[in-house]
Design an enzyme around this catalytic site. Sequence first.
Site, mmCIF file in Angstrom:
data_model
loop_
_atom_site.group_PDB
_atom_site.id
_atom_site.type_symbol
_atom_site.label_atom_id
_atom_site.label_comp_id
_atom_site.label_asym_id
_atom_site.label_seq_id
_atom_site.Cartn_x
_atom_site.Cartn_y
_atom_site.Cartn_z
ATOM 1 N N VAL A 169 0.821 -1.216 0.000
ATOM 2 C CA VAL A 169 0.000 0.000 0.000
ATOM 3 C C VAL A 169 0.853 1.262 0.000
ATOM 4 O O VAL A 169 0.332 2.369 0.044
ATOM 5 C CB VAL A 169 -0.969 0.036 1.209
ATOM 6 C CG1 VAL A 169 -1.978 -1.090 1.112
ATOM 7 C CG2 VAL A 169 -0.213 0.010 2.522
ATOM 8 N N LEU A 226 3.385 4.080 1.535
ATOM 9 C CA LEU A 226 3.452 4.717 2.855
ATOM 10 C C LEU A 226 2.076 5.323 3.151
ATOM 11 O O LEU A 226 1.892 6.534 3.199
ATOM 12 C CB LEU A 226 4.559 5.770 2.884
ATOM 13 C CG LEU A 226 5.050 6.216 4.256
ATOM 14 C CD1 LEU A 226 5.484 5.026 5.100
ATOM 15 C CD2 LEU A 226 6.198 7.186 4.126
ATOM 16 N N HIS A 227 1.081 4.438 3.285
ATOM 17 C CA HIS A 227 -0.301 4.829 3.540
ATOM 18 C C HIS A 227 -0.846 3.977 4.669
ATOM 19 O O HIS A 227 -0.258 2.966 5.037
ATOM 20 C CB HIS A 227 -1.169 4.620 2.288
ATOM 21 C CG HIS A 227 -0.818 5.559 1.185
ATOM 22 N ND1 HIS A 227 -1.300 6.834 1.119
ATOM 23 C CD2 HIS A 227 0.000 5.412 0.124
ATOM 24 C CE1 HIS A 227 -0.800 7.429 0.045
ATOM 25 N NE2 HIS A 227 0.002 6.590 -0.576
ATOM 26 N N ALA A 228 -1.983 4.356 5.192
ATOM 27 C CA ALA A 228 -2.710 3.602 6.205
ATOM 28 C C ALA A 228 -1.824 3.226 7.389
ATOM 29 O O ALA A 228 -1.201 4.091 7.998
ATOM 30 C CB ALA A 228 -3.389 2.387 5.580
ATOM 31 N N PRO A 250 1.174 1.582 7.732
ATOM 32 C CA PRO A 250 2.594 1.949 7.714
ATOM 33 C C PRO A 250 2.812 3.449 7.955
ATOM 34 O O PRO A 250 3.738 3.844 8.672
ATOM 35 C CB PRO A 250 3.067 1.541 6.315
ATOM 36 C CG PRO A 250 2.113 0.490 5.877
ATOM 37 C CD PRO A 250 0.792 0.871 6.497
#
Length: 85
Positions: free
Chosen positions: A12, A14-16, A18
């Site tokens: 994903v 560097l989203h959600a 992480p």
Amino acid sequence: MAERKATVAAEVGLHARPAATFVQTAAKAAMDVTVAKGHGEPVNAKSILAVMGLDVRQGETIVIRAEGEGADDLLESLAKIAETS
């Protein structure tokens, strides 16, 4: 100023989750911490909106910078999150 490059491993990017882990780790530091996508403009690494706004995808490189006592250790921790989450 210390600097560390890291390649983002998460599918994903560097989203959600992480990104949240990255920002929480940066926020614990008493120093300014920035992150940039490649050679782009750096943003505040302690801001979830700023970090997610970079739109970093899997396989892209980020540049993390910090200045102060313990900066190298902090950068190593942040790079590890980016490279393994």
